[in-house]
Design an enzyme around this catalytic site. Structure first.
Site, mmCIF file in Angstrom:
data_model
loop_
_atom_site.group_PDB
_atom_site.id
_atom_site.type_symbol
_atom_site.label_atom_id
_atom_site.label_comp_id
_atom_site.label_asym_id
_atom_site.label_seq_id
_atom_site.Cartn_x
_atom_site.Cartn_y
_atom_site.Cartn_z
ATOM 1 N N LYS A 239 -14.166 2.244 -3.735
ATOM 2 C CA LYS A 239 -15.227 2.476 -2.754
ATOM 3 C C LYS A 239 -16.401 3.214 -3.400
ATOM 4 C CE LYS A 239 -11.795 3.106 0.943
ATOM 5 N NZ LYS A 239 -11.230 4.100 1.888
ATOM 6 N N GLU B 265 0.842 -1.204 0.000
ATOM 7 C CA GLU B 265 0.000 0.000 0.000
ATOM 8 C C GLU B 265 0.875 1.252 0.000
ATOM 9 O OE1 GLU B 265 -4.314 0.496 1.736
ATOM 10 O OE2 GLU B 265 -2.906 0.957 3.338
ATOM 11 N N HIS C 235 5.933 -26.737 2.983
ATOM 12 C CA HIS C 235 5.021 -27.757 2.460
ATOM 13 C C HIS C 235 4.004 -27.148 1.506
ATOM 14 C CE1 HIS C 235 6.564 -30.646 5.420
ATOM 15 N NE2 HIS C 235 6.665 -29.593 6.196
#
Lengths: 420, 547
Positions: free
Chosen positions: B507, B357, B388
């Site tokens: 937004k 960000e 793994h």
């Protein structure tokens, strides 16, 4: 007999005073490193009715001596009366005895350490003597009477030789009893814990019922009478209230619940103890709910702060939890208690929100509520008219259900009891 | 002149061309003192860069680049409350949040340190009241569950630290449970609420602007839950069950949180730099105020180091420059964060926000598009678990990846032998992986002539960062190290790390789509979105029918 008593708690002082009173030569070893305190300043002695006078009398008569008994084994009876957390001290005392050149010692263990603790002490003592477990009958507020005239005495031992001597030792306190109860030390230890736990569970259960009765609009007093009339239930330990306290009761309970928890994840008793802590704040919660949380700057009068009537002790008393809660919300607290004021002042040094009064009515001037926390008899029949005139809000929160609900309501009070 | 045209940059390019052919295994073979030359220590930290693809000249040339980019003056600007966030005309003063009491830092004529301390004191009072079991819910019982409602910086930092420092929770506050809720779809609340008693649950609404849709949606749901369960007036619920951590007191008040239960931060604290402020209240609740202050102290020590240490020994500078070297000169654009300590499980997610960000930008401070690479794609997981999962790609994939291995040197001091052995096992794996990544086959004596699918190229560079132990102080330092590393890179790349315009537009688009979903007219939707909306509307109608 020559007896050494080890310990500085209530059970040690009571045992020392009573054993001396019936003619024994008693040395009490308080096992403390500091200077010896004068008797008047020891609060557990001062708080217990009659105890201070009894001790002073025995000292004056020369049968009771306060001193360190290090290495001294002139005594043939050694009486351990230590706190549940002091097992290491008991072990130290026993190790000292086992190294001395003595034979046929009798060790009375009155400490509630754990199930099997007496056996462990016996193995440390080896063949120097016998350890017998004798649970105490201690009830704070009536401790002397409980020792001098017990309803029963349990003797926990596996040795015949010890039994003869132990019976002789207890003879002055047991002659009215039909029989002493004999069992192994392990069983006796378990019995002591089990009784304490049973009482706590009864109280916890009736408190839970009372809280439910509050919500279901039922009077717990009526229910309580109905329950008690059933012979399988009985009336004792069936009064709801705002939680139980006291030094010994609480200490045994937490020791026993610790033992139970080691064996199982969670026990019934743990739940009872936790609920009891919440129950101690009950009166505060009723006040909070009545005011919908708007309690700051209000004034609350508290009648009774010792953990039960007849004692000045405030150990684990519900009043402490209530006062903490009120003060944290900025409520002014005015307290009356016939005996516990000095202890409270020591517990709350310089708390500006708390004040103390000498007469019950003096606490009510401008009060927004009265909390009855400890049911000292002097509170049972107050001057209701004077109370109404003094209080700003006539709210009575009765933590021991001592007042007559209808009577108070008719007089113009708002009455909140426990479960009624 | 754009940075990629400058002499220091070009120098590094030529240097990289010369060095690019050399394999790490050869560098280690040629120089037995590589560790001594390329590892650095400061306070309770060790930074080992010897598994990076560098030689003696690389660091020197990188420092030249830093000096050319005016790094030292930029650090001074940052620390003296200059408006380094130029697109929003703000200073970035997260360092002020961890300044010890009594220092002075003037910002727009006001001493911010004093304000910070005042805010911390207020937080301390609320924290202690909750810890003493004297914060009451609507029925008068004490609060035992605290739910932090926040998203992004108002969640990732506190969550990561709470998780890492669980063991520092003092015995007397073990009765308090701290939970985190962030996702706007309500999934976390739906799962959590049935397990909580409303009368003893307190919500912290953490939102700098107090307008974050995700957070307010969750807070409204929480409040409805309380109102329905309690049948109490909303004033009592607002007052006893909500605390606001915000820079917008007016908005918090309008929502219903009374002033005395509001904790303030300031617009000069970026969301992703805010765990040091009142946004860190869940941390203070979990580990106590004394330990919270140790976290701040550790970060403050790192601040001082960053400001004062010469560039050649400066941890954030070295870490930042190493990234620049790998990204811009060795052409590596993936960065794996690999803590070898389960307590740091949330650290990679935290760094994803902090780095991506901050530096996920392609316009410089002058507003011009840049044509060099900036922040890489960053991800990670507890290293021993990732072994793994995605290590296959690190060892044999086609993507070059740079790795940060992070581990405490000592753990479980005073605990049982079994746990101490588990830590040794973890360390052994950490070192084994960075070795194999760096050296490849050459470290395996028996891999000569093995089939090609068993072949390890090696030459994947990594940094190993060790903490003496993981404690509040070193964790504070570790986080501050990465915060400043991000700043160092932003200076080299000439970008503003403190804004985030890229997250704003979505937004607004979402708000307009809400109307469309509810059946309103969609304005000029693309065919895909229109199709998706239609599908939802059909499905919803279908389900309602079946009911």
């Amino acid at each position: 007999m020559k007896i050494n008593v080890y310990g500085s708690g209530l059970s040690a002082w009571v045992a020392a005073a009573c054993l001396a009173k019936v003619g024994n030569d008693v040395v009490i070893d308080e096992l403390s490193d500091g200077p010896m305190l004068s008797l008047e300043t020891i609060s557990i002695i001062d708080d217990e009715p009659g105890l201070l006078g009894q001790i002073q009398q025995q000292i004056a008569d020369g049968r009771l001596v306060r001193q360190s008994s290090d290495g001294e084994v002139a005594a043939t009876v050694h009486w351990l009366a230590l706190q549940p957390s002091e097992q290491h001290i008991a072990e130290r005392v026993i190790d000292g005895l086992s190294q001395a050149k003595a034979v046929a010692l009798l060790v009375i263990n009155q400490c509630n350490f754990a199930v099997g603790a007496s056996e462990k002490l016996q193995s440390r003592l080896a063949n120097v003597g016998d350890v017998v477990y004798v649970p105490d009958n201690l009830q704070d507020g009536a401790a002397l009477q409980g020792f001098m005239r017990p309803n029963r005495i349990i003797l926990g031992t596996d040795s015949r030789r010890a039994l003869v001597k132990t019976k002789a030792l207890f003879r002055p306190f047991s002659h009215e009893l039909d029989a002493l109860q004999l069992m192994s030390s392990r069983e006796a230890e378990f019995t002591k814990f089990a009784i304490t736990g049973m009482l706590a569970i009864r109280l916890g259960y009736i408190n839970e019922l009372a809280n439910l009765a509050d919500q279901l609009d039922v009077d717990i007093g009526v229910v309580q009478d109905g329950m008690g009339a059933d012979p399988r239930v009985g009336h004792h330990y069936l009064s709801p209230g705002c939680g139980f306290g006291g030094q010994n009761f609480s200490a045994y309970l937490s020791t026993f619940s610790g033992i139970l928890q080691q064996q199982r994840d969670a026990s019934l008793l743990t739940a009872v103890i936790d609920e009891n802590e919440l129950q101690k704040e009950l009166l505060f919660r009723k006040f909070w709910q009545h005011n919908q949380g708007d309690v700051k700057d209000k004034v609350v009068a508290i009648w009774g702060a010792s953990f039960k009537p007849g004692t000045a002790s405030i150990d684990n008393a519900p009043s402490l939890r209530i006062i903490d809660a009120l003060v944290s919300q900025g409520v002014q607290v005015r307290i009356h208690d016939p005996e516990a004021t000095a202890n409270l002042q020591q517990h709350y040094p310089a708390e500006p929100l708390i004040s103390y009064v000498d007469a019950p009515l003096a606490a009510l001037d401008g009060a927004d509520a009265l909390f009855l926390v400890t049911e000292w008899p002097l509170y049972w029949s107050p001057d209701y008219v004077a109370m109404l005139n003094l209080m700003r809000t006539p709210l009575v929160i009765d933590g021991r259900n001592v007042f007559d609900k209808d009577m108070l309501q008719q007089s113009g009070f708002i009455y909140l009891g426990v479960g009624r | 002149m754009a940075v990629e045209k400058t002499s220091a940059w070009l120098e590094l390019q030529q240097h990289a061309e010369r060095l690019g052919e050399r394999h790490l295994k050869d560098m280690f073979q040629a120089d037995a003192k590589r560790f001594e030359r390329f590892s650095f220590s400061f306070d309770k930290y060790l930074l080992d860069l010897s598994k990076q693809r560098i030689d003696g000249n690389t660091l020197e040339k990188l420092i030249d680049l830093a000096q050319q980019q005016q790094l030292k003056p930029w650090i001074e600007r940052l620390f003296s409350a200059d408006k380094v966030n130029d697109s929003e005309q703000r200073a970035a003063l997260h360092m002020a949040l961890r300044q010890p009491e009594g220092r002075v830092l003037r910002h727009e004529g006001e001493d911010v340190v004093e304000g910070v301390q005042r805010s911390l004191m207020k937080m301390q009072q609320l924290v202690e009241r909750i810890q003493r079991a004297q914060w009451r819910g609507y029925d008068g019982r004490p609060i035992s569950n605290i739910v932090n409602i926040g998203v992004g910086g108002s969640s990732l930092g506190p969550l990561m630290v709470c998780d890492a420092l669980e063991q520092y929770c003092p015995a007397e506050v073990r009765h308090l449970n701290v939970h985190f809720v962030s996702s706007m779809d309500g999934s976390e609340l739906e799962k959590l609420l049935p397990n909580l008693d409303p009368a003893t649950t307190l919500f912290i609404v953490a939102s700098k602007t107090f307008s974050t849709v995700d957070t307010l949606a969750n807070a409204n749901t929480a409040r409805e839950w309380l109102l329905a369960a309690s049948k109490q007036p909303i004033e009592l619920i607002n007052q006893q069950h909500f605390i606001a951590a915000t820079a917008s007191p007016a908005a918090a008040k309008a929502w219903g949180v009374p002033e005395r239960h509001q904790l303030l931060l300031w617009d000069w604290v970026g969301g992703r730099y805010s765990l040091w402020s009142v946004i860190g209240m869940p941390i203070a609740l979990k580990i106590g105020m004394a330990q919270f202050r140790k976290l701040l102290d550790g970060a403050h020590k790192m601040d001082e180091h960053f400001r004062e240490a010469p560039l050649e020994n400066n941890f954030p500078v070295l870490l930042g420059l190493m990234g620049v070297w790998n990204i811009n000169f060795l052409d590596i654009h993936a960065h794996a964060i690999l803590p070898y300590d389960g307590r740091l499980a949330q650290f990679p997610a935290y760094l994803e926000q902090l780095e991506m960000e901050s530096n996920g930008k392609s316009v410089n401070r002058a507003g011009q598009r840049i044509d060099y690479r900036t922040c890489p794609v960053l991800w990670g997981q507890v290293g021993s678990n990732a072994q793994h999962a995605f290590y296959q790609l690190l060892h044999q994939g086609s993507e070059p990846v740079m790795c940060d291995f992070i581990t405490p040197a000592v753990r479980y001091d005073g605990d049982g032998a079994e746990l101490q052995e588990q830590h040794q096992l973890s360390l052994a794996n950490c070192f084994a992986q960075s070795r194999l990544l760096a050296l490849g086959d050459s470290m395996l004596s028996d891999n000569e002539g093995a089939s090609s699918y068993k072949h390890y190229d090696g030459n994947q560079p990594s940094t190993t960062l060790m903490l003496e132990t993981l404690c509040p102080e070193t964790l504070g330092g570790l986080i501050a190290l990465y915060e400043h590393k991000v700043f160092v890179q932003s200076v080299i790349w000439e970008i503003n790390p403190f804004d985030q315009w890229g997250v704003e537009q979505g937004k607004k688009v979402a708000t307009s789509l809400l109307t469309t979903l509810a059946g309103g007219a969609g304005d000029n939707l693309d065919a895909s979105t229109e199709g998706l909306v239609r599908y939802i509307q059909e499905q919803t109608r279908g389900v309602n029918h079946e009911d």
